[in-house]
Design a protein around this motif. Sequence first.
Motif, PDB file in Angstrom:
ATOM      1  N   CYS A   1       0.553  10.194  26.219  1.00  0.00           N
ATOM      2  CA  CYS A   1      -0.154  10.341  24.943  1.00  0.00           C
ATOM      3  C   CYS A   1      -1.604  10.772  25.121  1.00  0.00           C
ATOM      4  CB  CYS A   1      -0.120   9.024  24.176  1.00  0.00           C
ATOM      5  SG  CYS A   1       1.512   8.313  23.954  1.00  0.00           S
TER       6      CYS A   1
ATOM      7  N   ASP B   1      -5.806  10.797  20.296  1.00  0.00           N
ATOM      8  CA  ASP B   1      -6.733  10.151  19.369  1.00  0.00           C
ATOM      9  C   ASP B   1      -7.707  11.140  18.757  1.00  0.00           C
ATOM     10  OD1 ASP B   1      -7.817  10.534  21.934  1.00  0.00           O
ATOM     11  OD2 ASP B   1      -9.320   8.971  21.652  1.00  0.00           O
TER      12      ASP B   1
ATOM     13  N   CYS C   1      -1.281   9.976  13.227  1.00  0.00           N
ATOM     14  CA  CYS C   1      -0.658   9.490  14.461  1.00  0.00           C
ATOM     15  C   CYS C   1       0.848   9.288  14.270  1.00  0.00           C
ATOM     16  CB  CYS C   1      -1.322   8.202  14.921  1.00  0.00           C
ATOM     17  SG  CYS C   1      -2.933   8.443  15.694  1.00  0.00           S
TER      18      CYS C   1
ATOM     19  N   GLU D   1      -0.760   1.471  26.295  1.00  0.00           N
ATOM     20  CA  GLU D   1      -1.118   0.645  25.149  1.00  0.00           C
ATOM     21  C   GLU D   1      -2.612   0.305  25.106  1.00  0.00           C
ATOM     22  OE1 GLU D   1       1.586  -2.581  25.803  1.00  0.00           O
ATOM     23  OE2 GLU D   1       3.047  -1.758  24.388  1.00  0.00           O
TER      24      GLU D   1
ATOM     25  N   GLY E   1      -5.088   2.394  25.450  1.00  0.00           N
ATOM     26  CA  GLY E   1      -5.918   3.493  24.966  1.00  0.00           C
ATOM     27  C   GLY E   1      -5.497   4.813  25.572  1.00  0.00           C
ATOM     28  N   VAL E   2      -5.698   5.901  24.814  1.00  0.00           N
ATOM     29  CA  VAL E   2      -5.161   7.200  25.204  1.00  0.00           C
ATOM     30  C   VAL E   2      -6.222   8.187  25.678  1.00  0.00           C
ATOM     31  CG1 VAL E   2      -3.201   6.917  23.640  1.00  0.00           C
ATOM     32  CG2 VAL E   2      -5.241   8.122  22.840  1.00  0.00           C
TER      33      VAL E   2
ATOM     34  N   ASP F   1     -11.254   5.975  23.750  1.00  0.00           N
ATOM     35  CA  ASP F   1     -10.348   5.119  22.992  1.00  0.00           C
ATOM     36  C   ASP F   1     -10.119   3.832  23.787  1.00  0.00           C
ATOM     37  OD1 ASP F   1      -8.429   4.039  21.291  1.00  0.00           O
ATOM     38  OD2 ASP F   1      -6.781   5.131  22.246  1.00  0.00           O
TER      39      ASP F   1
ATOM     40  N   HIS G   1     -12.032   3.912  19.472  1.00  0.00           N
ATOM     41  CA  HIS G   1     -11.147   2.759  19.604  1.00  0.00           C
ATOM     42  C   HIS G   1     -10.607   2.386  18.226  1.00  0.00           C
ATOM     43  CE1 HIS G   1      -9.370  -0.834  21.155  1.00  0.00           C
ATOM     44  NE2 HIS G   1     -10.132  -1.640  20.426  1.00  0.00           N
TER      45      HIS G   1
ATOM     46  N   ASP H   1      -3.452   3.737  16.978  1.00  0.00           N
ATOM     47  CA  ASP H   1      -2.653   3.822  18.198  1.00  0.00           C
ATOM     48  C   ASP H   1      -1.285   3.186  18.006  1.00  0.00           C
ATOM     49  OD1 ASP H   1      -4.627   5.181  19.517  1.00  0.00           O
ATOM     50  OD2 ASP H   1      -5.297   3.491  20.742  1.00  0.00           O
TER      51      ASP H   1
ATOM     52  N   HIS I   1      -4.673   1.241  30.181  1.00  0.00           N
ATOM     53  CA  HIS I   1      -5.390   2.380  29.641  1.00  0.00           C
ATOM     54  C   HIS I   1      -4.961   3.628  30.405  1.00  0.00           C
ATOM     55  CE1 HIS I   1      -8.801   5.131  28.883  1.00  0.00           C
ATOM     56  NE2 HIS I   1      -8.881   4.500  27.727  1.00  0.00           N
TER      57      HIS I   1
END
Length: 405
Positions: free
Chosen positions: A270, A274, A310, A334, A336-337, A341, A348, A353, A378
Amino acid sequence: MRAAYVCGTFDTKSRELFFLRQSLERLGLRVVTVDLATSGKPSPASVHPREVARHHPQGESAVFSDDRGSATGAMALAFESFIRTRRDLGGIISAGGSGGTSMATQGMRALPIGVPKVMVSTMASGDTRPYVGPSDICMMYSVTDVQGIHRISEAVLGNAANALAGMIAHPPVVASTSKPALGLTMFGVTTPCVQMLTKRLEDAYDCLVFHATGVGGQSMEKLADSGLLAGVIDVTTTEIADEIGGGVLSAGPTRLDVFARHALPYVGSCGALDMINFGAWDTVPERFRARKLYRHNPTVTLMRTTADECRAIGEFIAAKLNAMRGPVRFLIPEGGVSAIDRPGQPFHDPEADRALFTAIEQNFRTGAERRLLRLPLHINDEAFADALAAAWHEVSRPAANIRRA
């Protein structure tokens, strides 16, 4: 002996195109001339426009019409199909204005990377992306209009012919590495992940990293379509966010479709979903000015994707993953992408997400060779790079028969 193909509209550019032919013949090359004219006038070329037009999916009647715009579009499509059938093509060259450039380069883009392609055009001193796309077309500005043979056009067209002849006569040296080529996608905000990943794989693979700026994803998929990649680790699928959200770095609605045509191993994630990309701050469309924006640098402004966007991105990705023919692993970070983020960073947004991750998970079809992994990491964590490498080793084991670069 492979031939140099001289293509263009011989009803309006015959002097210039025959000059190219003569220049190439003087250099000892066999030349095939292909006429892309849609006027219906008699043709002096080796390949008549009607012969090209017969390669249109609906036949030559779809090409020759009273509307110039639709006729040139149809001829471009016919030429794309025609050029794929030529087994003696050693290189291709054309000269023209906007219409001729559009038709000729559509055929050029259909050819594999490495086949010599030269386009002399009045459009070359500007935005050439619509013509070059993800291909290795050499664009040369004509300086004057492509109209007549004089001291300037002789110099430009002569250089173009010499360039094509040189490329045909001296093909590139075959790469010394015997390692299979692996495509990876990267953005500035996913660079740590991709750098760690390439260090883990570079001993066994020739790692080709593509900047996910729209044309970057297209270029990677062009190589995959040409059989030049053993597979892909698509860390950074951010171009899909631009496609869904109206940004400037979309790779188009066909992103990921190549893996439905070819059973290549695919590992995805992913990366940078974001964000939606725009140019300088003052180029952001007015309707987005109230959104969460971030000045990445003086020429790039980022916009945070919303939960609704998203969700749509996740549904898009899942549908593409479900259509893939080869083994698939898709890893969700999970934590952060992207680099911005995570807690304390400007993009963030756990709710957005979650919408992305849930949409992918709910729509993804699992199977023996199709797995989705959610990891409490992350995207730029070292452990996530380890997980991507492990996933690649899983999907690449049954790929012994895939053509290598």
